[in-house]
Design a protein around this motif. Structure first.
Motif, PDB file in Angstrom:
ATOM      1  N   ILE A 106       0.823  -1.212   0.000  1.00 11.17           N
ATOM      2  CA  ILE A 106       0.000   0.000   0.000  1.00 11.17           C
ATOM      3  C   ILE A 106       0.858   1.264   0.000  1.00 11.17           C
ATOM      4  CG2 ILE A 106      -1.952  -1.141   1.117  1.00 11.17           C
ATOM      5  CD1 ILE A 106      -1.083   0.140   3.765  1.00 11.17           C
ATOM      6  N   GLY A 107       2.159   1.119  -0.137  1.00 13.74           N
ATOM      7  CA  GLY A 107       3.054   2.260  -0.059  1.00 13.74           C
ATOM      8  C   GLY A 107       2.852   3.282  -1.158  1.00 13.74           C
ATOM      9  N   LEU A 162       2.999  -2.845   3.939  1.00 13.95           N
ATOM     10  CA  LEU A 162       2.035  -3.868   3.545  1.00 13.95           C
ATOM     11  C   LEU A 162       0.769  -3.797   4.388  1.00 13.95           C
ATOM     12  CD1 LEU A 162       4.549  -6.851   3.284  1.00 13.95           C
ATOM     13  CD2 LEU A 162       3.914  -5.222   1.495  1.00 13.95           C
ATOM     14  N   GLY A 163      -0.378  -3.916   3.729  1.00 16.51           N
ATOM     15  CA  GLY A 163      -1.659  -3.965   4.426  1.00 16.51           C
ATOM     16  C   GLY A 163      -2.033  -5.390   4.782  1.00 16.51           C
ATOM     17  N   PRO A 164      -3.166  -5.563   5.488  1.00 15.41           N
ATOM     18  CA  PRO A 164      -3.628  -6.923   5.815  1.00 15.41           C
ATOM     19  C   PRO A 164      -3.994  -7.688   4.542  1.00 15.41           C
ATOM     20  CG  PRO A 164      -4.756  -5.248   7.122  1.00 15.41           C
ATOM     21  CD  PRO A 164      -4.024  -4.521   6.046  1.00 15.41           C
ATOM     22  N   GLN A 165      -3.998  -9.004   4.652  1.00 12.08           N
ATOM     23  CA  GLN A 165      -4.445  -9.818   3.523  1.00 12.08           C
ATOM     24  C   GLN A 165      -5.899  -9.503   3.228  1.00 12.08           C
ATOM     25  OE1 GLN A 165      -3.241 -13.970   3.203  1.00 12.08           O
ATOM     26  NE2 GLN A 165      -1.993 -13.725   5.054  1.00 12.08           N
ATOM     27  N   VAL A 182       6.179   7.914   6.177  1.00 16.78           N
ATOM     28  CA  VAL A 182       5.213   7.530   5.151  1.00 16.78           C
ATOM     29  C   VAL A 182       3.857   8.072   5.582  1.00 16.78           C
ATOM     30  CG1 VAL A 182       4.229   5.602   3.852  1.00 16.78           C
ATOM     31  CG2 VAL A 182       6.566   5.436   4.737  1.00 16.78           C
ATOM     32  N   GLU A 183       3.305   9.026   4.817  1.00 17.25           N
ATOM     33  CA  GLU A 183       2.067   9.711   5.185  1.00 17.25           C
ATOM     34  C   GLU A 183       0.954   9.359   4.199  1.00 17.25           C
ATOM     35  OE1 GLU A 183       2.652  13.909   6.657  1.00 17.25           O
ATOM     36  OE2 GLU A 183       4.592  13.625   5.661  1.00 17.25           O
ATOM     37  N   ARG A 241      11.820   2.757  -3.222  1.00 17.59           N
ATOM     38  CA  ARG A 241      10.662   2.150  -3.891  1.00 17.59           C
ATOM     39  C   ARG A 241      10.907   1.846  -5.362  1.00 17.59           C
ATOM     40  NH1 ARG A 241       6.264   0.950  -1.893  1.00 17.59           N
ATOM     41  NH2 ARG A 241       5.121   1.491  -3.785  1.00 17.59           N
ATOM     42  N   ASP A 242      12.148   1.983  -5.836  1.00 14.84           N
ATOM     43  CA  ASP A 242      12.383   1.796  -7.262  1.00 14.84           C
ATOM     44  C   ASP A 242      12.572   0.336  -7.655  1.00 14.84           C
ATOM     45  OD1 ASP A 242      14.913   1.261  -6.292  1.00 14.84           O
ATOM     46  OD2 ASP A 242      15.889   2.970  -7.264  1.00 14.84           O
TER      47      ASP A 242
END
Length: 216
Positions: free
Chosen positions: A49-50, A189-192, A90-91, A70-71
């Motif tokens: 989700i970054g 990373l977000g939840p599954q 990270v906002e 992030r590249d």
């Protein structure tokens, strides 16, 4: 099978776990840290989700800024250029659920520039961030993935996600007391994603959709 030790600090105190080096599936679901020895970002079941957020760093040398995190290139890295502590902020534009971070560190390549202690902070803004986890790493080399939260879930088998607008990764200390730091990659990373229910006529569960699923 190769392993690396990761010490994390929780409300119950510090604990040391052994992160198993994964070269492919299966991925354990018990909340243990994972370490992938490959230099490219691993394929994981948790969504990245970054890309939804604004990224900034405390300092950087020209050409070695936040974009290098992030590249997807293992040969580029964020290179800090200022007093400690160094940090990545990270906002997100709205509150999101954050499950894990995946970070690429390489002791063989970066030596004393390699972080040995990381603090993870989260909150609604830069002024109210609170520590949610502290991780101590022993000569890491690869992608290390671990939960940002230290609060167990209802089953006690894993950890709850952190709900926040801002996530901050702080380099508390480097190996051999190094001054500046190198981080070669970072993913949030977000939840599954849960399976859509049969009664939901709009079962879209992507991070982009979830960001704007409520109308105001």
């Amino acid at each position: 099978m190769a392993t690396t030790n990761i010490t994390t600090t929780t409300p119950a105190g510090p604990s040391t776990v052994t992160a198993v080096v994964q070269n492919g599936p299966p991925i354990p679901k018990d909340g243990l840290p994972l370490m992938h020895s490959a230099r490219t970002p691993p394929v994981l079941p948790w969504p990245d989700i970054g890309h939804l957020a604004k990224w900034s760093v405390s300092s950087y040398k020209f050409g070695f800024g936040a974009e290098c995190l992030r590249d997807g290139d293992p040969d580029t890295f964020w290179h800090s250029d200022g007093p400690q502590p160094h940090f990545i902020t990270v906002e997100f534009p709205r509150k999101v659920a954050i499950q894990k971070i995946s970070i690429y560190l390489s002791w063989p390549q970066d030596d004393s520039y390699t972080p040995s202690t990381l603090a993870i902070r989260a909150g609604t803004g830069p002024s109210d961030l609170q520590d949610v986890r502290v991780a101590t790493l022993e000569k890491p080399d690869g992608w290390i993935t671990f939960d940002v939260s230290s609060e167990p879930d209802e089953d006690g088998n894993s950890f709850k996600p952190v709900h926040a607008y801002v996530l901050q990764v702080i380099v508390v200390q480097n190996h051999m007391s190094g001054k500046d730091t190198h981080i070669r990659g970072l993913r949030v990373l977000g939840p599954q994603e849960e399976d859509a229910t049969d009664g939901d006529p709009f079962p879209w569960k992507s991070p982009d959709f979830k960001m704007y699923e409520r109308l105001r």
